[in-house]
Scaffold this motif. Structure first.
Motif, mmCIF file in Angstrom:
data_model
loop_
_atom_site.group_PDB
_atom_site.id
_atom_site.type_symbol
_atom_site.label_atom_id
_atom_site.label_comp_id
_atom_site.label_asym_id
_atom_site.label_seq_id
_atom_site.Cartn_x
_atom_site.Cartn_y
_atom_site.Cartn_z
ATOM 1 N N ASN A 1 -10.768 10.520 -10.253
ATOM 2 C CA ASN A 1 -9.668 11.387 -10.675
ATOM 3 C C ASN A 1 -8.453 11.189 -9.791
ATOM 4 N N LYS A 2 -7.304 11.032 -10.426
ATOM 5 C CA LYS A 2 -6.036 10.969 -9.724
ATOM 6 C C LYS A 2 -5.606 12.411 -9.469
ATOM 7 N N THR B 1 9.205 -4.310 -3.103
ATOM 8 C CA THR B 1 8.016 -3.872 -2.358
ATOM 9 C C THR B 1 8.112 -2.387 -2.017
ATOM 10 N N ILE B 2 9.273 -1.954 -1.535
ATOM 11 C CA ILE B 2 9.471 -0.531 -1.217
ATOM 12 C C ILE B 2 9.365 0.310 -2.480
ATOM 13 N N ALA B 3 9.977 -0.158 -3.570
ATOM 14 C CA ALA B 3 9.930 0.583 -4.838
ATOM 15 C C ALA B 3 8.511 0.710 -5.352
ATOM 16 N N SER B 4 7.731 -0.360 -5.279
ATOM 17 C CA SER B 4 6.356 -0.288 -5.778
ATOM 18 C C SER B 4 5.507 0.645 -4.916
ATOM 19 N N PHE B 5 5.760 0.680 -3.618
ATOM 20 C CA PHE B 5 5.033 1.628 -2.773
ATOM 21 C C PHE B 5 5.378 3.061 -3.154
ATOM 22 N N LEU B 6 6.671 3.363 -3.285
ATOM 23 C CA LEU B 6 7.099 4.729 -3.583
ATOM 24 C C LEU B 6 6.677 5.181 -4.975
ATOM 25 N N LEU B 7 6.665 4.285 -5.948
ATOM 26 C CA LEU B 7 6.388 4.674 -7.323
ATOM 27 C C LEU B 7 4.919 4.577 -7.724
ATOM 28 N N LEU B 8 4.146 3.722 -7.085
ATOM 29 C CA LEU B 8 2.772 3.473 -7.541
ATOM 30 C C LEU B 8 1.690 4.051 -6.640
ATOM 31 N N SER B 9 2.022 4.547 -5.465
ATOM 32 C CA SER B 9 1.007 5.080 -4.557
ATOM 33 C C SER B 9 0.618 6.500 -4.964
ATOM 34 N N TYR B 10 -0.677 6.807 -4.859
ATOM 35 C CA TYR B 10 -1.170 8.144 -5.191
ATOM 36 C C TYR B 10 -2.474 8.430 -4.457
ATOM 37 N N SER B 11 -2.869 9.701 -4.476
ATOM 38 C CA SER B 11 -4.146 10.095 -3.881
ATOM 39 C C SER B 11 -5.099 10.485 -4.995
ATOM 40 N N GLY B 12 -6.372 10.353 -4.711
ATOM 41 C CA GLY B 12 -7.379 10.673 -5.716
ATOM 42 C C GLY B 12 -8.725 10.932 -5.083
ATOM 43 N N VAL B 13 -9.696 11.171 -5.960
ATOM 44 C CA VAL B 13 -11.066 11.445 -5.531
ATOM 45 C C VAL B 13 -12.010 10.630 -6.405
ATOM 46 N N GLU B 14 -12.972 9.982 -5.767
ATOM 47 C CA GLU B 14 -14.008 9.245 -6.479
ATOM 48 C C GLU B 14 -15.348 9.893 -6.157
ATOM 49 N N ILE B 15 -16.128 10.167 -7.195
ATOM 50 C CA ILE B 15 -17.416 10.840 -7.015
ATOM 51 C C ILE B 15 -18.515 9.961 -7.602
ATOM 52 N N SER C 1 -12.483 10.862 -0.855
ATOM 53 C CA SER C 1 -11.076 11.203 -1.030
ATOM 54 C C SER C 1 -10.290 9.997 -0.538
ATOM 55 N N TYR C 2 -9.399 9.483 -1.383
ATOM 56 C CA TYR C 2 -8.731 8.237 -1.029
ATOM 57 C C TYR C 2 -7.235 8.298 -1.308
ATOM 58 N N ASN C 3 -6.529 7.356 -0.715
ATOM 59 C CA ASN C 3 -5.132 7.071 -1.040
ATOM 60 C C ASN C 3 -5.104 5.665 -1.605
ATOM 61 N N LYS C 4 -4.402 5.487 -2.714
ATOM 62 C CA LYS C 4 -4.276 4.168 -3.325
ATOM 63 C C LYS C 4 -2.836 3.714 -3.155
ATOM 64 N N TYR C 5 -2.653 2.683 -2.342
ATOM 65 C CA TYR C 5 -1.328 2.166 -2.022
ATOM 66 C C TYR C 5 -0.942 1.055 -2.978
ATOM 67 N N PHE C 6 0.304 1.058 -3.419
ATOM 68 C CA PHE C 6 0.837 0.080 -4.367
ATOM 69 C C PHE C 6 0.056 0.070 -5.679
ATOM 70 N N GLY C 7 -0.761 1.083 -5.929
ATOM 71 C CA GLY C 7 -1.578 1.116 -7.134
ATOM 72 C C GLY C 7 -2.739 0.142 -7.095
#
Length: 158
Positions: A5-6, A43-57, A66-72
């Motif tokens: 889940n994002k 590179t900066i734009a892709s980091f700012l726009l595509l990075s998110y946190s989520g949870v994998e179970i 609990s994770y952070n996904k950088y650059f998607g």
């Protein structure tokens, strides 16, 4: 079964606008054959726009990450045992964004969302595992997580 889940964007609000700005600068630099400026801006734009946190179970192994996904693309986080938690609960949240203009005028917007959290040993919401827009979808997801994780549902008032 694995559930992924994002939860939230890593950066939100003004940083999204900043990411769009870097994206436009990168495209303009690419058109003008400024390869170095273009690659840095994109590179900066892709980091700012595509990075998110989520949870994998992982329900079979009874683990949660609990994770952070950088650059998607790049996922960073550690697996923990779900046995450290007592159950699941539904937490209604009210997000308020307020902007002050130079003329000291206030513009604010309110958004209501519902998050499903794991409950720690102190019977407090500890870790968000899903975010929902409506109370009905959150309630059905809460019931599903209770069955999948074999955990009781706690009330927020407990």
């Amino acid at each position: 079964m694995k559930i992924d889940n994002k939860i939230n964007k890593t950066l939100s609000g003004p940083s999204i606008f900043l990411g769009i700005t870097f994206l436009v600068i990168g495209i303009v630099a690419l058109i003008n054959k400024g390869w170095i400026q273009s690659s840095i801006s994109l590179t900066i734009a892709s980091f700012l726009l595509l990075s998110y946190s989520g949870v994998e179970i992982d329900t079979k192994k009874h683990l949660i990450k609990s994770y952070n996904k950088y650059f998607g693309l790049l996922k960073a986080g550690k697996w923990k045992s779900i046995n450290n938690y007592l159950g699941v609960t539904l937490v209604p949240m009210k997000k308020v964004n307020t902007i002050y203009s130079r003329s000291n005028r206030i513009n604010s917007s309110t958004k209501k969302e519902f998050q499903i959290h794991l409950v720690n040993k102190a019977k407090k919401p500890a870790l968000a595992i899903k975010k929902c827009k409506t109370e009905e979808s959150a309630q059905s997801s809460l019931d599903e997580f209770s069955v999948w994780l074999k955990m009781p549902v706690f009330s927020i008032k407990e």
